[in-house]
Design an enzyme around this catalytic site. Sequence first.
Site, short mmCIF file in Angstrom:
data_model
loop_
_atom_site.label_atom_id
_atom_site.label_comp_id
_atom_site.label_asym_id
_atom_site.label_seq_id
_atom_site.Cartn_x
_atom_site.Cartn_y
_atom_site.Cartn_z
N LYS A 86 0.81 -1.23 0.00
CA LYS A 86 0.00 0.00 0.00
C LYS A 86 0.84 1.27 0.00
CE LYS A 86 -4.17 -1.85 0.20
NZ LYS A 86 -5.12 -1.65 -0.92
N GLU A 108 -10.10 6.18 2.50
CA GLU A 108 -10.98 5.17 3.07
C GLU A 108 -10.10 3.98 3.44
OE1 GLU A 108 -10.27 5.40 -0.09
OE2 GLU A 108 -9.58 3.35 -0.41
N SER A 373 1.80 -9.62 -1.18
CA SER A 373 1.45 -8.20 -1.07
C SER A 373 1.62 -7.63 0.33
CB SER A 373 0.02 -7.98 -1.56
OG SER A 373 -0.87 -8.81 -0.85
#
Lengths: 391, 267
Positions: A86, A108, A373
């Site tokens: 991220k 969000e 990830s």
Amino acid sequence: MPEGGRFGRYGGQYVPEALVAAVKELEEAYRRFRADDEFKSDLAGLLKNYAGRPTSLYFAGNMTKKAGGAKIYLKREDLLHGGAHKINNTLGQGLLAKRMGKRRVIAETGAGQHGVATAMACAALGLKSEVYMGAEDVERQKLNVFRMELLGTEVHPVDAGSRTLKDAINEALRDWVTNLADTYYLIGSVVGPHPYPVIVRDFQSVIGREIARQALSAQGAFPDALVACVGGGSNSIGTFYPFLRKRDVDLYGVEAGGTGEDHNAATLSYGRIGVVHGMMTYILQDEYGQIGQTHSIAAGLDYPGVGPEHAYLKDTKRVAYVTANDEEAVEAFHLLAKEEGILPALESAHAVAYAMKLAASMKPDECVVVTLSGRGDKDVQIIGERKGFES
Amino acid sequence: MSRIREMFDSIDGGALVAYVMGGDPDLEASVGVAEAVLRGGADIIELGIPFSDPIADGRSIQAAGVRALKSGTKPADVLRIASYVKKTRDVPVVVMTYFNPILAKGPAAFLDAARRSGVDGVIVPDLPLDEAKKFGDVARARGIDSVLLAAPTTGEERMKEIVANTSGFLYLVSVLGVTGAREQLKDNAIRLVKFANGFTRGKVPLGVGFGISKPEHVRAVIGAGADAAIVGSAIVDMVASVDSGEDEALGRIEAYVRSMKLAARSA
């Protein structure tokens, strides 16, 4: 950038009129800065020195032996600052927000990973940040809420609708439309109105570019297959994008199969075309177009839509979209922990589960890269509860 | 001429558009609310078809949508309310919903069903202008107006394009933000009405909504050149505080609508 913000028929800008000026402003700013040398070198510096890039491409020898087929490599996004891919996106967009002169960033978050990555990037860049999070998720992910607060972010629980990620996105869009002048909406995946799916893809494509380079130097060739999990689809598009034109590299997107056909978050596998969050894409919805509750053991995959570029890649068959269910993901979680000493995020464990099957069906001189990830520390409690341990 | 335009031509003074969420809190009760709004004298009824993810709406209408969906309201149920309203009194009915419920049925099929129910207009706040043009053609081919929205961020060029493509009236969003009752109308809302009026005058009626909850708001926007004031959240909030079929509450809604309409006419 794609014509009119479309990937085939998907994508677009399905936003209220008041937001049209904002998405145009963003489009314009991004067009300018993506080609700007100073912007590029600032971002490269942050990715290297703050986030910890490049991440390694690790040969998982024990997993390879276990699968008994192709060589398995892991792209270690779990080693990044914050513990997930991220941060690639939040640093990029954070820098963009700053260049646009916006002082306030909103975001969000579902499980809280994007919220944490936003909080980190904003703290590092000197931006004020506020994060919307479904009230239900705030309850389930208290630790991440606390992390965000420690990092200086204000977390707003969203009580509307189903009180989860999709409602947090709605609320962020409402905030944005109300505070356009000084606010940047930092969306966390390749979803939302154009240009977000392009911006987030571009910032995450560093994953695939590194894989290409690292695979070449490790074995003198591109991988034969790439595997990544798909929720909104940012780590997977980041993995796939630099390889889309390399036709002999097979691409596999793994969706959350949940506990079965009626209880999953496998949008591309079970959804129908519709419009949500400003984009046309596949959506899990009822026959009347109401967007429903999804289910996955991995909160980060628990989203009823999917990035519009994935919708296009499904239709064109460039990427094969498959599923791994809750149980397979948990099994893969345990396997990777025991075999390689790595706790993967439950999201990434879906990709690992499918990669094991895929590798087994391939030849030993072939090679599969799985994008890990994120790391699984956040999921230890869920795994524990599932095993019936006291948590 | 469309039914909506006929209404605007036939009245002296400003018009009142009143919003009712179909199926809130349930189908029967929302029919009661629609009747109260009619008795109060609304010039146009705007009927909401509930959607799970209403990004242009604030808390009040979101909550109304949740109540309506919880009670099992389907788009066809709301169209049934429309046809009931049309039989009760000959006022124009406009349905408001988001694009996804329309897409789920198919735009042409949805508009066919709307026409059979006597619907006079549709408002789809998340439909981009390019697609709104095509959608508007499909709607008008069925005698249904497609009402487009303009916002405080809409510039001159785009305003011209929107005015050229809207039918029935132009829905001007008076504030940056989402639907919801507000205590005060900002000065820039009035400036915005005057700005929009420069484009709509002589072409299409101008309706102003978002944040309008008091008779003085209605007088202010009509006084600044609007042809209609649109009130939604304030009515929905009154519905939220009543139980199904409660006469006293329905009386309050009726009296409220009457006071807003009087303000529109007397501005």
